[in-house]
Every structure is written in C-alpha cells, then in structure tokens.
Write an enzyme that holds these catalytic residues in place. Structure first.
Site, PDB file in Angstrom:
ATOM      1  N   GLU A 204      -0.077  -5.477   5.889  1.00  0.00           N
ATOM      2  CA  GLU A 204       1.044  -5.505   5.354  1.00  0.00           C
ATOM      3  C   GLU A 204       1.842  -6.666   5.900  1.00  0.00           C
ATOM      4  O   GLU A 204       2.622  -7.419   5.344  1.00  0.00           O
ATOM      5  CB  GLU A 204       1.666  -4.014   5.355  1.00  0.00           C
ATOM      6  CG  GLU A 204       0.881  -3.038   4.353  1.00  0.00           C
ATOM      7  CD  GLU A 204       1.354  -1.649   4.451  1.00  0.00           C
ATOM      8  OE1 GLU A 204       1.126  -1.082   3.672  1.00  0.00           O
ATOM      9  OE2 GLU A 204       2.027  -1.441   5.569  1.00  0.00           O
TER      10      GLU A 204
ATOM     11  N   GLY B 231       2.808   4.049   7.663  1.00  0.00           N
ATOM     12  CA  GLY B 231       2.374   5.540   7.365  1.00  0.00           C
ATOM     13  C   GLY B 231       1.004   5.832   6.842  1.00  0.00           C
ATOM     14  O   GLY B 231       0.531   6.613   6.917  1.00  0.00           O
TER      15      GLY B 231
ATOM     16  N   THR C 283       0.769  -1.159   0.003  1.00  0.00           N
ATOM     17  CA  THR C 283       0.120   0.025   0.043  1.00  0.00           C
ATOM     18  C   THR C 283       0.691   1.282  -0.174  1.00  0.00           C
ATOM     19  O   THR C 283       2.126   1.204   0.498  1.00  0.00           O
ATOM     20  CB  THR C 283      -1.012   0.111   1.311  1.00  0.00           C
ATOM     21  OG1 THR C 283      -1.669  -1.199   1.358  1.00  0.00           O
ATOM     22  CG2 THR C 283      -1.674   1.255   1.271  1.00  0.00           C
TER      23      THR C 283
HETATM   24  C1  5RP Z   1       1.500   1.817   4.214  1.00  0.00           C
HETATM   25  C2  5RP Z   1       2.952   1.670   4.381  1.00  0.00           C
HETATM   26  C3  5RP Z   1       3.593   2.364   3.141  1.00  0.00           C
HETATM   27  O1  5RP Z   1       4.447   1.349   2.210  1.00  0.00           O
HETATM   28  C4  5RP Z   1       4.717   3.201   3.682  1.00  0.00           C
HETATM   29  O2  5RP Z   1       3.740   4.174   4.250  1.00  0.00           O
HETATM   30  C5  5RP Z   1       5.368   4.156   2.128  1.00  0.00           C
HETATM   31  O3  5RP Z   1       4.535   4.721   1.704  1.00  0.00           O
HETATM   32  P1  5RP Z   1       5.075   5.616   0.401  1.00  0.00           P
HETATM   33  O4  5RP Z   1       5.253   4.829  -0.538  1.00  0.00           O
HETATM   34  O5  5RP Z   1       3.574   6.507   0.110  1.00  0.00           O
HETATM   35  O6  5RP Z   1       5.975   6.461   0.631  1.00  0.00           O
HETATM   36  O7  5RP Z   1       3.569   1.103   5.063  1.00  0.00           O
HETATM   37  O8  5RP Z   1       0.814   1.485   5.443  1.00  0.00           O
END
Ligand code: 5RP
Length: 219
Positions: free
Chosen positions: A103, A96, A28
C-alpha cells in the site's frame, strides 16, 4: 446508515477521481472491496490496474480485470485505498489488513492518493488504533524492544504472514503527536520493512462517509 453502507457510499464517491485512460492503483480491505465491486461500471476508463495485495488481486481477477505489475506501468494516476485512522492533515494509520508495505509503495508511486473511510476512522490524534509495523522475522523481538523504549506496547500478530513473507507487530498505546517524526524514527530501526504510518506521503483526498452523506477533504 450502517458501516457497510457508509463504506459503499465512500467507494462510490471515489469513482469520480478515476480519469479516462487511468492507471489505477487499488488498495486492500473491506472499504476497498466495495470499490472493487463497482469497478466494472467504469471498466472503459481503466487502462491498467495495479494491486496492493494478493487478496485484492484475486478479487479483481474474479471480476475479469487483468492485474498489471507496478514495474510494467510506471506511475499510478490515482490510488484508492481505505485507512484505519485519519487525522485532519490526511495523515493515516494503515495496515489493519496487513498489506501496508505494498500500500505504501502504491501511495508513493501515485500522482493522487484518494482515501475512503467512514467517519469512525476520523481522529484528532493518531494512535488509538494499534500501529502496524511489518518486520523481517529475525528482527521481530529486536524491533519490539525498540518500540517499548518508544513507550509502545508491541503485540505480535500471530498466525499472520504478509504477502512479502514477513511478520506484523501491532503497537498499542502510542499517542502519535508528531506523525512525521514518528514515521522517520521507526523507519530507521533495522529490520523494519514498513511502518503503517502514512505521514510523509499522506492522502491527497479524504472521502468521509457519515450518516449525513459524503464529505470530501483535499483535492
Ligand atoms: C489494509 C489497510 C486497510 O485500508 C485498512 O485496514 C482499512 O480497512 P477496512 O476498509 O476494512 O476498514 O490498511 O492493510
């Protein structure tokens, strides 16, 4: 090269890890969104795809992919996802985007976990990025107090409910010198669903995009 371009080249480099007949797990976030947009080019190699979030499922379905349930496919051949931070041991902070629980399940169920990041996410010590913890709502304050005792500063992610109906605490100011121990300790707090520390199940492969191109660590 801007950050979006870096995300794209990291995503592109991960395609070579998708074997013929793959059961593919998809993470994600904005980096993974670049990957999803590339997946139609390798559609013939993909036997089934499983998703780590409602957002990813919607994007995959928008491109005509049928999304399978993990329970119906068994183990995942390769799981590709982004991260918020990565250290040299390929241990990660994730969540994030709030999808950390699914995940972590997909990472755990995968034979190979390929993490795609741009170089801003590489760190010496994990913890500058606030560590997400998914909590059962009634345990939110209790878990927050426990995290204060561990010298963290918990901030409730307001107006956010996970795909599992839970809340997120983002823990600021942690210096995670021992990620394995920290993950174990936080997992033991009642009410914690998942901590976004991926130390016991780190990535197998880290693809880092920078101005000079791609660096692949691990195999
Ligand atoms: C989502 C995650 C994402 O992998 C992480 O936040 C990185 O996101 P982005 O590719 O938008 O920087 O762990 O839960």
């Amino acid at each position: 090269m801007d950050q979006k371009d870096k995300k794209l080249i990291a995503a592109k480099a991960s395609l070579e890890f998708i074997p013929d007949g793959a059961i593919l797990g998809v993470g994600t976030g904005s980096t993974v969104n670049e990957l999803i947009d590339l997946l139609p080019s390798v559609r013939d190699k993909i036997e089934a795809v499983v998703s780590s979030s409602a957002a990813t499922t919607a994007r995959l379905q928008g491109l005509g992919f049928e999304v399978s349930m993990l329970n119906s496919v068994g183990d995942v051949d390769v799981y590709i996802d982004g991260a918020d931070e990565a250290n040299k041991h390929l241990q990660l902070i994730k969540g994030g985007g709030g999808a950390l629980t699914r995940e972590k399940i997909l990472a755990g169920a995968s034979r190979k976990f390929v993490c795609i990041i741009d170089d801003s996410k590489q760190v010496g010590m994990l913890g500058a990025f606030p560590l997400p913890i998914e909590v059962i709502p009634m345990a939110q304050s209790f878990v927050a107090r426990k995290m204060v005792k561990m010298r963290g500063q918990p901030i409730w992610r307001e107006n956010f409910v996970t795909d599992n109906g839970n809340h997120i605490l983002d823990i600021h100011n942690l210096q995670i010198s021992n990620p394995l121990e920290m993950e174990t300790r936080i997992n033991q707090i009642p009410g914690v669903v998942t901590v976004g520390l991926f130390a016991h199940r780190p990535a197998d492969v880290l693809i880092v995009a920078s101005d000079t191109g791609i660096r692949t660590i691990g195999n």
